[in-house]
Design an enzyme around this catalytic site. Structure first.
Site, PDB file in Angstrom:
ATOM      1  N   LYS A  32       9.537  -8.697   4.750  1.00  0.00           N
ATOM      2  CA  LYS A  32      10.707  -9.708   5.615  1.00  0.00           C
ATOM      3  C   LYS A  32      11.331 -10.486   4.650  1.00  0.00           C
ATOM      4  CE  LYS A  32      12.157  -9.216   9.860  1.00  0.00           C
ATOM      5  NZ  LYS A  32      12.278  -8.121  10.824  1.00  0.00           N
TER       6      LYS A  32
ATOM      7  N   HIS B 224       1.046  -1.319   0.136  1.00  0.00           N
ATOM      8  CA  HIS B 224      -0.043  -0.116   0.190  1.00  0.00           C
ATOM      9  C   HIS B 224       1.049   1.393  -0.103  1.00  0.00           C
ATOM     10  CE1 HIS B 224       1.044  -0.116   4.424  1.00  0.00           C
ATOM     11  NE2 HIS B 224       0.405   1.223   4.308  1.00  0.00           N
TER      12      HIS B 224
ATOM     13  N   LYS C 209       9.301  -2.879   3.130  1.00  0.00           N
ATOM     14  CA  LYS C 209      10.772  -2.723   3.920  1.00  0.00           C
ATOM     15  C   LYS C 209      10.689  -3.692   5.179  1.00  0.00           C
ATOM     16  CE  LYS C 209      14.212   0.120   5.622  1.00  0.00           C
ATOM     17  NZ  LYS C 209      15.088  -1.047   5.443  1.00  0.00           N
TER      18      LYS C 209
END
Ligand code: NAD
Length: 471
Positions: free
Chosen positions: A107, A66, A71
């Site tokens: 991740k 979104h 990250k």
């Protein structure tokens, strides 16, 4: 992966999401979109070890796009599995929203025990992992930006940045493809200690609230608070160090080989030195040894900071926890099966998705620095010092009084990179805590974790709605 017949880590995250979502009135489809993992990339590659070749498993999960880039850290551990990477990616989405860092969550992980490999092998593994991500467009300054996590650090991030720029020689922004790099490779001052410092700022903010402390039977303020920290890695060591400097007494420290306890206090630096010299935390002068490291979680203290791994506190040990506050330095240290028990015991849990967000906050500053191609403070420091100096000398002339050289220097000091990073981090942690605390007051009877989820879901839902994707 199930734990003691209860929920998997990702199921725990979803359960916490659902607990919060029921207080909000967003369409079911929108909530479903927010909680699903958007992209899951599982790949395998060979690693040569002596005469043998072993095939290792690796993942990168982008939970939500979104906001871009996505990250999240990269973990090296034998326990890495798809469910864990999904859970950690989801937590990153909510964490970024809570601290207003404009990224989606991701991740990564490689299922290896990094202690089994030498630096050359680790370099080959890391570069191969980065190359696989590049091939699939799973990394890039505007796509997905990894960072360190359990088992990785600045060295691995430097290898990733170097691999990325070798594949993209014309990309002027390539340093922004990964954060947590050494300073010489485009890293930022203050990133190394950022997560632990954020843990400190978050706990300091929480214990300042007079009513909240009264409700759990603690005096407001940090001074003299007894602390136990589990895990003396990047997060745990720095959290322990800043809490000690802030006036707390570190009574217990735990590592995987065991734990030590001294109700009069442990000197964190001295313990680190002792562990380096003896290769163990045990047998530290004046401290009692606890052979079973998990016993540390049940020690007499005011604040327990689990800063090692997930699922350390379960329905099994939660009834024996004596701390009044659990400050989640690690991601997911409290299993959802323990939440109700802790709530009944009136233990205040400061949730991971807020408390350990200092790392991603300063990673965001590093990313900005890499895109700007200029060290923060470089353009303005001297200008500020000159302007303040002129103001001081005008006041001196007008009043006929003069300040000492040291006073003048202090008053006219311009901000350097580290000052700006620390100031941005402190402000972020304070503002975010107060947002969550306010939501907790609004929705009576909810935990800080549910408040943090409400905060995150609300922000993410609004960004979808304002795009007009959902009716
Ligand atoms: P790290 O590898 O630097 O340190 C982890 C430490 O925990 C190691 O010293 C390890 O020996 C110790 N440990 C392992 N098992 C243990 C056990 N059973 N009992 C006690 N100690 C044990 O990792 P880190 O970067 O400090 O990450 C720790 C946790 O914090 C992870 O959950 C990670 O996802 C989370 N986190 C890290 C960052 C970051 O910036 N590094 C940011 C946010 C969250």
């Amino acid at each position: 992966m199930k734990d003691q017949g209860t929920h998997s880590f990702f199921e725990d995250v979803v359960r916490n999401f659902d607990l919060a979502a029921k207080h909000l009135s967003y369409p079911a489809g929108l909530l479903q979109q927010i909680k699903e993992c958007n992209s899951i990339y599982h790949f395998k590659f060979p690693v040569q070890s002596g005469d043998n070749v072993e095939v290792v498993s690796a993942w990168r999960v982008e939970h939500s796009q979104h906001k871009l880039p996505t990250k999240g850290g990269i973990r090296y551990s034998e326990d890495v599995n798809e469910d864990e990477v999904m859970a950690l990616a989801a937590l990153m989405t909510y964490k970024c929203a809570v601290v207003d860092v404009p990224f989606g969550g991701a991740k990564g992980g490689i299922k290896i025990n990094p202690k089994k490999y030498n630096a050359n092998q680790l370099q080959r593994i890391t570069r191969r992992y980065a190359a696989e991500l590049i091939k699939k467009n799973f990394i890039g300054p505007g796509i997905d930006v990894p960072a360190p996590d359990y088992g990785t650090g600045e060295r691995e991030m430097a290898w990733i940045a170097d691999t990325y720029s070798a594949f993209n020689p014309m990309a002027i922004d390539s340093a922004a493809c990964v954060t947590g790099k050494p300073i010489s490779q485009g890293g930022i001052r203050g990133r190394r200690e950022a997560t632990g410092k954020g843990v400190f700022f978050g706990i300091r903010e929480a214990v300042q609230k007079v009513d909240d402390m009264k409700a759990i039977g603690l005096k407001p303020g940090l001074h003299g608070k007894k602390i136990v920290v589990q895990g003396l890695g990047n997060v745990g060591y720095h959290a322990a160090k800043f809490l000690e400097e802030g006036g707390c007494v570190i009574v217990g420290l735990a590592e995987y080989e065991g734990a030590i306890y001294n109700p009069k206090g442990l000197d964190v630096e001295a313990v680190m030195k002792h562990r380096k010299e003896t290769k163990s935390i045990l047998n530290f002068k004046g401290a009692k040894n606890l052979k079973n490291t998990m016993d540390a979680l049940e020690l007499e203290c005011d604040i327990l900071v689990p800063a090692a791994l997930e699922k350390q506190i379960s329905h099994e040990n939660a009834p024996r926890i004596k701390a009044k506050i659990i400050g989640e330095g690690a991601n997911g240290p409290t299993g959802s099966d323990a939440e109700d028990i802790l709530q009944k015991k009136k233990i205040m849990v400061i949730p991971d998705m807020y408390l350990n967000a200092g790392g991603v906050t300063v990673s965001y500053f590093e990313w900005l620095k890499n895109l700007q191609h200029v060290r923060m403070g470089r353009m303005g420091k001297r200008f500020t010092e000159t302007s303040y100096g002129q103001i001081i000398s005008t006041i001196e002339k007008m009043t006929g009084k003069s300040l000492s050289h040291i006073e003048k220097e202090k008053l006219s000091m311009g901000a350097d990179e580290i000052d700006l990073v620390n100031s941005g981090l402190e402000d972020t942690m304070i503002v975010a805590y107060n947002q969550i605390a306010e939501i907790r007051k609004q929705y009576k009877g909810i935990t800080l974790r549910t408040a943090a989820f409400i905060n995150a879901i609300d922000k993410i839902a609004k960004s979808y709605l304002e795009l007009g994707i959902f009716p």
